[in-house]
Design an enzyme around this catalytic site. Structure first.
Site, mmCIF file in Angstrom:
data_model
loop_
_atom_site.group_PDB
_atom_site.id
_atom_site.type_symbol
_atom_site.label_atom_id
_atom_site.label_comp_id
_atom_site.label_asym_id
_atom_site.label_seq_id
_atom_site.Cartn_x
_atom_site.Cartn_y
_atom_site.Cartn_z
ATOM 1 N N ALA A 197 -14.096 21.081 58.023
ATOM 2 C CA ALA A 197 -13.502 22.015 58.979
ATOM 3 C C ALA A 197 -13.548 21.408 60.373
ATOM 4 O O ALA A 197 -14.336 20.513 60.648
ATOM 5 C CB ALA A 197 -14.272 23.325 58.936
ATOM 6 N N CYS A 243 1.771 11.881 59.934
ATOM 7 C CA CYS A 243 2.123 12.195 58.541
ATOM 8 C C CYS A 243 1.938 13.668 58.171
ATOM 9 O O CYS A 243 2.913 14.347 57.869
ATOM 10 C CB CYS A 243 1.311 11.322 57.594
ATOM 11 S SG CYS A 243 1.822 9.607 57.638
HETATM 12 C C1 UDX Z 1 -2.482 10.500 55.611
HETATM 13 C C2 UDX Z 1 -2.842 10.338 54.120
HETATM 14 O O1 UDX Z 1 -4.273 10.430 53.984
HETATM 15 C C3 UDX Z 1 -2.339 8.994 53.608
HETATM 16 O O2 UDX Z 1 -2.619 8.874 52.217
HETATM 17 C C4 UDX Z 1 -0.813 8.913 53.848
HETATM 18 O O3 UDX Z 1 -0.304 7.664 53.453
HETATM 19 C C5 UDX Z 1 -0.482 9.149 55.326
HETATM 20 O O4 UDX Z 1 -1.063 10.397 55.750
HETATM 21 P P1 UDX Z 1 -3.406 9.542 57.930
HETATM 22 O O5 UDX Z 1 -2.331 10.350 58.583
HETATM 23 O O6 UDX Z 1 -3.574 8.110 58.344
HETATM 24 O O7 UDX Z 1 -3.157 9.477 56.342
HETATM 25 O O8 UDX Z 1 -4.794 10.272 58.188
HETATM 26 P P2 UDX Z 1 -5.883 11.061 57.338
HETATM 27 O O9 UDX Z 1 -7.107 10.245 57.263
HETATM 28 O O10 UDX Z 1 -5.352 11.587 56.079
HETATM 29 O O11 UDX Z 1 -6.184 12.287 58.327
HETATM 30 C C6 UDX Z 1 -5.159 13.206 58.712
HETATM 31 C C7 UDX Z 1 -5.700 14.260 59.665
HETATM 32 O O12 UDX Z 1 -6.536 15.185 58.963
HETATM 33 C C8 UDX Z 1 -6.567 13.722 60.797
HETATM 34 O O13 UDX Z 1 -6.206 14.391 61.994
HETATM 35 C C9 UDX Z 1 -7.981 14.068 60.391
HETATM 36 O O14 UDX Z 1 -8.845 14.230 61.492
HETATM 37 C C10 UDX Z 1 -7.752 15.400 59.673
HETATM 38 N N1 UDX Z 1 -8.790 15.742 58.690
HETATM 39 C C11 UDX Z 1 -9.031 14.921 57.627
HETATM 40 C C12 UDX Z 1 -9.497 16.932 58.817
HETATM 41 O O15 UDX Z 1 -9.285 17.706 59.765
HETATM 42 N N2 UDX Z 1 -10.427 17.257 57.867
HETATM 43 C C13 UDX Z 1 -10.699 16.459 56.802
HETATM 44 O O16 UDX Z 1 -11.537 16.841 55.988
HETATM 45 C C14 UDX Z 1 -9.972 15.251 56.671
#
Ligand code: UDX
Length: 454
Positions: free
Chosen positions: A273, A281
């Site tokens: 959270a 993405c």
């Molecule tokens: C994502 C997908 O994970 C990847 O497989 C795809 O190819 C492109 O999109 P990315 O956008 O690089 O990758 O970031 P990711 O690590 O997935 O995080 C996305 C967002 O979710 C971030 O802002 C992160 O802080 C947030 N997040 C992630 C949360 O808020 N909580 C979590 O538990 C995990």
């Protein structure tokens, strides 16, 4: 033309450059087509326009050795290659649908030079059904090329690692032998593991990875990519809703998700959270799948809720903290973290920037700091937010600190020392990163997201 030794990559963004960096150091000659002059010149100089650990040494070496040839002309690349990757951007339109103009423009322009027997591979994230439209463009033009969907799953910040240690590579299309050719070139990257790691200079602890190759039909492959991102987004918004309940009780969302995620059917990943998801993405993939579902007559309510919960989080945190800080008017606030996550300079749809803007609109004087994303964040920030060059500078004389990106250096801050330089005494942990008692021991009031009601 010898088969599958030369690769053309259309689009030098995150996906295109990461793909180019890997193939051009694994025995292939890669032509990278990038129309943006500034980006093109950066690659020509052996550099990368964004921060991503390990990628620059790969680009530098390949450009020097001419296994990576940057160009802005399709005519200098496509007819020399039997493998073409389309890695162009798919931004979202104002209504949330995917803007596919670059996808179709690239296919149309490439079609002018494609050689018989070539494979045109789509790595960009596209709505299901897009591939069939491109296939019909090639058929109308009477070009003998195969079309394959090969969605990219790499994460920013760990692009090199994800390329080498992947869970699955998905290839979708009509002809199984064509899919085998696409799998074969990816296997060559795997064979070059050690070389790629040595050049990139990154050390990755020995890890288990599934390394599966999955063949699917074209539409399934397209849908696999958006489904994966949509589901991860649901998990995050779900965790954020539980955090809101925890805030109304004395439960801790971390304890809850640790135990719930211990069930292998559920899993602990992407259950954290906080201030919600951002980046290039998730937000656009979520709105894209809602739009695409609507087009197919499906009301994707769960994704609409996911989007709404995510949109609510920045404001939820700002309002929650307001009670402790006592309003924002004329307060000085430090925002630590403008990248949408740690490990990248990318600030697109950055939750940290959104929080900084909200605080500034509420009357606070905001000093923001990020070790890598300050430049890219400028576009996302309103002009009253001041960007400074260190966390200490942002914190000095502040009434409150908001930590919005999980950069290790923020966790390593000497809280005792920094607390002495503040005017106020609040630390808002927008990602639930800190040990609550350590923050309190430094004399600061702790505010998290769903942690024991504080
Ligand atoms: C994502 C997908 O994970 C990847 O497989 C795809 O190819 C492109 O999109 P990315 O956008 O690089 O990758 O970031 P990711 O690590 O997935 O995080 C996305 C967002 O979710 C971030 O802002 C992160 O802080 C947030 N997040 C992630 C949360 O808020 N909580 C979590 O538990 C995990």
């Amino acid at each position: 033309m010898k088969q599958d030794t030369n690769i053309a990559i259309i689009g030098g963004g995150y996906v295109g450059l990461s793909t180019a960096a890997a193939f051009s150091n694994a025995g292939y000659t890669v032509y990278l087509i990038e129309p943006n002059k500034e980006r093109l010149n950066t690659v020509k100089a052996g550099k990368c326009f964004f921060y991503e650990e390990g990628i620059e040494p790969l680009i530098e070496k390949a450009v020097k050795e001419k296994t990576l040839i940057p160009t802005d002309k399709y005519s200098e690349a496509i007819d020399k290659c039997s493998i073409i990757f389309s890695c162009v951007g798919t931004p979202d339109n104002p209504d949330g649908s995917s803007n596919l103009s670059f996808i179709f423009a690239a296919a149309n322009e490439a079609a002018e030079y494609l050689q018989p027997g070539a494979i045109y591979i789509q790595k960009s994230t596209v709505p299901v059904g897009t591939g069939k439209k491109i296939e019909s463009i090639f058929t109308e033009k009477k070009i003998d090329v195969a079309y394959v969907s090969n969605p990219e799953f790499l994460r920013e910040g760990t692009a090199v690692e994800d390329t080498l240690f992947f869970d699955r590579i998905v290839v979708g299309g009509k002809d199984s032998s064509v899919l085998d050719r696409v799998i074969a070139i990816h296997k060559v990257i795997q064979e070059h593991h050690k070389t790629l790691l040595d050049i990139s200079g990154i050390t990755i602890p020995k890890k288990n990875y599934a390394g599966k190759y999955i063949k699917a039909n074209l539409s399934s492959a397209e849908l696999i990519k958006v489904t994966a991102n949509a589901f991860l987004a649901v998990k995050i918004s779900f965790a954020n809703s539980i955090a809101k309940i925890a805030d109304q009780t004395d439960a801790s969302v971390i304890e809850v998700m640790d135990a719930v995620g211990a069930d292998p059917r559920i899993g602990r990943a992407f259950f954290n959270a906080g201030r919600g998801f951002g980046g290039g993405c998730f937000p656009k993939d979520v709105s894209g799948i809602i739009f695409s579902a609507d087009e197919h007559g499906v009301d994707f309510g769960i994704m609409k809720a996911t989007e709404a919960i995510n949109d609510s989080m920045a404001n939820y945190i700002v309002e929650k903290a307001q009670k402790t800080i006592g309003g924002y008017k004329n307060k000085k606030v430090a925002v630590l973290g403008l990248a949408f996550k740690a490990g990248t300079s990318d600030a697109r749809r950055s939750p940290g920037a959104k929080i900084a803007n909200l605080l500034s609109s509420a009357g606070a004087q905001v000093s923001a700091y990020d070790p890598k994303a300050a430049e890219e964040a400028k576009e996302e920030l309103n002009n009253k937010v001041e960007i400074v060059t260190s966390a200490e500078e942002a914190i000095k004389n502040s009434d409150a600190i908001f930590v919005t990106t999980e950069w290790p250096e923020f966790l390593e801050l000497d809280l005792n020392e920094n607390a002495k330089n503040m005017s106020g005494d609040t630390l808002v942990d927008c990602l639930n990163l800190f040990d609550i008692s350590a923050v309190q021991k430094a004399g600061l009031q702790y505010i998290g997201v769903g942690r024991n009601g504080v």
